[in-house]
Design an enzyme around this catalytic site. Structure first.
Site, mmCIF file in Angstrom:
data_model
loop_
_atom_site.group_PDB
_atom_site.id
_atom_site.type_symbol
_atom_site.label_atom_id
_atom_site.label_comp_id
_atom_site.label_asym_id
_atom_site.label_seq_id
_atom_site.Cartn_x
_atom_site.Cartn_y
_atom_site.Cartn_z
ATOM 1 N N CYS A 85 72.216 -3.830 -9.833
ATOM 2 C CA CYS A 85 72.159 -5.118 -9.117
ATOM 3 C C CYS A 85 73.102 -5.160 -7.922
ATOM 4 O O CYS A 85 73.056 -6.102 -7.128
ATOM 5 C CB CYS A 85 72.488 -6.267 -10.061
ATOM 6 S SG CYS A 85 71.409 -6.297 -11.490
ATOM 7 N N SER A 209 69.495 -15.917 -14.427
ATOM 8 C CA SER A 209 68.998 -15.895 -13.050
ATOM 9 C C SER A 209 67.494 -15.641 -13.062
ATOM 10 O O SER A 209 66.908 -15.321 -14.092
ATOM 11 C CB SER A 209 69.719 -14.821 -12.246
ATOM 12 O OG SER A 209 69.556 -13.565 -12.866
ATOM 13 N N ILE A 211 63.853 -13.962 -12.146
ATOM 14 C CA ILE A 211 63.124 -12.746 -11.770
ATOM 15 C C ILE A 211 62.385 -13.099 -10.481
ATOM 16 O O ILE A 211 61.589 -14.035 -10.467
ATOM 17 C CB ILE A 211 62.158 -12.336 -12.891
ATOM 18 C CG1 ILE A 211 62.960 -11.830 -14.095
ATOM 19 C CG2 ILE A 211 61.170 -11.297 -12.408
ATOM 20 C CD1 ILE A 211 62.128 -11.592 -15.336
ATOM 21 N N LYS A 328 70.913 -17.872 -9.559
ATOM 22 C CA LYS A 328 70.302 -18.797 -10.520
ATOM 23 C C LYS A 328 69.165 -19.610 -9.899
ATOM 24 O O LYS A 328 68.120 -19.803 -10.522
ATOM 25 C CB LYS A 328 71.406 -19.738 -11.039
ATOM 26 C CG LYS A 328 70.956 -20.736 -12.047
ATOM 27 C CD LYS A 328 70.619 -20.068 -13.369
ATOM 28 C CE LYS A 328 69.764 -20.952 -14.250
ATOM 29 N NZ LYS A 328 68.351 -20.987 -13.855
ATOM 30 N N HIS A 332 67.085 -13.603 -7.651
ATOM 31 C CA HIS A 332 67.771 -12.316 -7.826
ATOM 32 C C HIS A 332 66.789 -11.153 -7.683
ATOM 33 O O HIS A 332 66.516 -10.439 -8.648
ATOM 34 C CB HIS A 332 68.448 -12.311 -9.211
ATOM 35 C CG HIS A 332 69.315 -11.133 -9.480
ATOM 36 N ND1 HIS A 332 69.793 -10.284 -8.506
ATOM 37 C CD2 HIS A 332 69.821 -10.650 -10.664
ATOM 38 C CE1 HIS A 332 70.530 -9.340 -9.073
ATOM 39 N NE2 HIS A 332 70.549 -9.539 -10.369
#
Lengths: 383, 323
Positions: A85, A209, A211, A328, A332
């Site tokens: 990430c 968070s 997808i 959030k 993400h």
């Protein structure tokens, strides 16, 4: 040598984009070049760094030459980086080091991920899970469970409740309402979070968070004032690591890499947490943002939640955190995440963040981490 | 070696390749060595930080998975079965059979009559406990209310037997839309309603079994029973689908397809038709409700059974030309 950000561009993040991934890449590449105040020609880009976590999220590999070809196949060099990430943060770290070394003058960073390329969240979580320690992969622990282990340990150690974690989700969704780039512009309450189903106890759907599909791009330069009168200068970029497995750590409730990277970044920049006007941090799960507060020195251990409860990190607080909505609410899309965080700070420090503009923001910080914090990049920016 | 659980999480979202729910924990031994371990879902709701236990390795094609087994925690509590149409006929036999196996029984039926009282008494005589739930399976609100009552009475639901069924026989050309709807609503929609309502409880317990009582008529059709046959075929499609959807949560779904069983429903079939039927099947008799109940018990016990239809029909399906 001074290094600055001279342009930023981002697509609106989406839960399921109809766009093909190559079109997303082209759009942000063209956009970020177009947005340079005084203009830049394609042949002035010396290096392209593409940030992308997995080809399972878009079906493309070897994307740097695609971008370079699209730019006109000059003498530009390029490659892809993957660091879970924090792929975007890693691209920033590399670009900054290349520029400081004098090997290149201008670097284009393109981050992208089309997570909806896979048909179900189950399959998406399987791919993400591979960024854990092999023992964690073997027992079948998706990321939400690894963060849940951290959250459970933290809650038990410091007497924090699920309702406290929910405050982070509520704050970031409130912020996301002001950001047209956010994937989920939806106001939520603590009650909504508490009513959402458990994914991995104690973490619920609304602690997690999104997808997301998305792409973002930056141009960094070692001659920033040649291209703009208002560059956002990079004051420090630091990268540190922790053991990849949560079980390998002495303190399950700490994110050592974030602490180390934060300390180094503040030291290099000659600044303290009090000097920061606005932050974008890695709220992959609500618990992460709380621990990041503590690792960056904003709060004592176990007291991170006080900052959001007392309004310190809310939009009108002393240090607004995640005015973009964060992972959030904004979303993400792994490879784009860190790139998009820097883009947000770029707009904030240039006073271009419209409704979500933090007044008089002069110094900004980005904290982007990968896995459960095995790698963290902390960067500090100033006008 | 003794291991202590220092943090854990119950995972409710299955992830490939395991496609299953379980708990994950971090355990530590006296030397300070820590490991990440899996914990079986049967311990859901009973894990606590500080518990001690042992770690064993469980073979899988993906590698040997470290499994934490907490000491002093009984893996099984009393289990609960909800049987719709449980007051009479096949449902009563199933209720009594499962009571003999130690299940607490929720007898769901539309009416608490003498038959219901007798079934409840038989469950009690078998050494178990029963709760009667007045339930109209065709109405979701009624099902939801009934399932809540069972959960509050017994604390959990492990087995659902979707047995409630009615017939309204007629040749299709004489079958009114009301006759069609009534049968579909009870036999098929009822099973959907009950499955939907109990599933969250089963997931919370770490798994369960849903058994849909279909019929050979759902496999081969039957003159005069278009509504009944369609509802029973529909149960088979529901079984296949739920078996796929719920397997990751430890919920198995199986259908059984009985032939003619010695119940009031079968005996209501005109005698000449019943006689003709018996002539055509290899073992010419009616099935006893207790024989159906034994199969249901076996399905619950045999954890390899999932997503199948088991005919229990004295050979009816092999003797049928579907005409």
């Amino acid at each position: 040598m001074e290094v600055g950000v001279i342009s930023a561009y981002s697509l609106k993040y989406e839960l399921r984009t109809p766009k093909e991934v190559w079109d997303m890449i082209k759009e942000v590449t063209e956009g970020v070049i177009r947005k340079v105040d005084k203009g830049i020609s394609e042949e002035e880009i010396d290096l392209v760094i593409v940030s992308n976590f997995s080809d399972r999220f878009g079906g493309l590999l070897h994307t740097a030459p695609l971008v370079i070809s699209h730019l006109g196949l000059n003498s530009t060099k390029g490659f892809r980086v993957e660091n879970a990430c924090v792929s975007g943060g890693t691209a920033l770290y590399l670009a900054w080091n290349f520029l400081k070394s004098g090997l290149v003058r201008n670097v284009l960073i393109v981050g992208f991920e089309k997570m909806s390329y896979l048909p179900s969240s189950m399959e998406i979580n399987e791919v993400l899970m591979l960024a854990g320690h092999p023992d964690e992969v073997l027992v079948g622990s998706p990321f939400v469970s690894l963060y849940a282990l951290i959250a459970a340990a933290y809650m038990s150690k410091y007497g924090v409740k699920e309702e406290d974690l929910a405050l982070i989700a509520v704050k970031n969704h409130e912020n996301g309402l002001r950001n047209p780039l956010a994937a989920m512009q939806k106001k939520i309450s603590v009650e909504d979070v508490m009513k959402s189903p458990y994914i991995s106890w104690p973490l619920k759907l609304y602690d997690s968070s999104l997808i997301t599909d998305g792409a973002a791009a930056l141009i960094l330069s070692s001659e920033p004032r040649k291209y703009t009168d208002a560059p956002v200068m990079i004051r420090a970029v630091a990268m540190h690591h922790d053991h990849p497995g949560v079980f390998q750590r002495d303190d399950l409730t700490a994110l050592r890499a974030v602490k180390k990277a934060g300390e180094e970044a503040f030291r290099s920049a000659g600044l303290t947490p009090k000097d920061i006007d606005v932050m974008e941090v890695h709220d992959a799960f609500t618990i992460a943002e709380i621990i990041v507060y503590e690792m960056l020195g904003l709060a004592n251990r176990g007291r991170g939640v006080d900052l959001v409860r007392n309004g310190v990190t809310t939009f009108n607080g002393e240090i607004p955190v995640n005015p973009s909505g964060g992972l959030k609410s904004k979303g993400h899309p792994i490879g784009a995440t860190g790139v998009g965080m820097v883009a947000e700070i770029y707009w904030q420090l240039r006073g271009e963040a419209d409704q979500r503009q933090v007044p008089d923001a002069e110094v900004g910080l980005v904290e982007n981490h990968g896995g459960t914090g095995a790698t963290s990049v902390v960067a500090i920016f100033g006008r | 070696m003794v291991w202590k659980l220092i943090t854990y999480t119950e995972l409710y979202t299955p992830v490939p390749p395991y496609k299953s729910i379980y708990a994950i924990g971090i355990v530590e031994n006296e030397e300070g060595v820590k490991r990440v371990v899996r914990i079986d879902r049967k311990f859901f709701g009973r894990l606590k930080t500080g518990m001690v236990g042992e770690v064993t390795e469980s073979w899988s094609v993906f590698g040997n998975i470290p499994l934490f087994i907490p000491s002093g925690v009984e893996a099984r509590e009393e289990k609960v079965a909800l049987v719709t149409g449980g007051a009479r006929g096949i449902g009563a036999a199933i209720s009594i059979e499962l009571a003999k196996s130690g299940y607490l029984i929720a007898v769901a039926d539309i009416l608490r009559d003498t038959e219901a009282e007798n079934t409840i008494k038989a469950i009690s005589n078998a050494g178990s406990k029963a709760v009667f739930v007045e339930m109209d399976v065709s109405r979701y609100e009624s099902v939801e209310e009934g399932v809540k009552k069972v959960a509050s009475e017994f604390g959990r639901i492990d087995v659902l037997v979707n047995n409630a069924g009615i017939t309204k026989d007629s040749y299709m050309q004489r079958m009114s839309p009301d006759m069609w709807d009534a049968v579909i609503r009870v036999n098929l929609t009822g099973a959907y309603n009950c499955s939907r309502a109990v599933t969250p409880y089963m997931i919370k317990n770490g798994g369960g079994v849903i058994i849909n009582v279909s019929s050979i008529v759902g496999l081969i059709g039957n003159v005069g029973q278009a509504n009944y046959a369609a509802s029973k075929s529909g149960l088979i499609g529901l079984t296949y689908t739920l078996a796929k959807e719920l397997a990751p949560y430890g919920v198995r779904v199986v259908a059984i397809a009985p032939g003619f069983v010695k119940t009031r429903m079968a005996l209501a079939v005109p005698t000449p038709i019943l006689r003709d039927y018996l002539r055509r099947i290899p073992i010419p008799r009616l099935i006893e409700p207790e024989e159906i109940a034994k199969l249901v018990r076996h399905i619950i016990e045999n954890e390899a059974l999932n997503g199948i239809v088991i005919p229990i029909d004295l050979g009816t399906t092999i003797s049928s030309l579907k005409a």
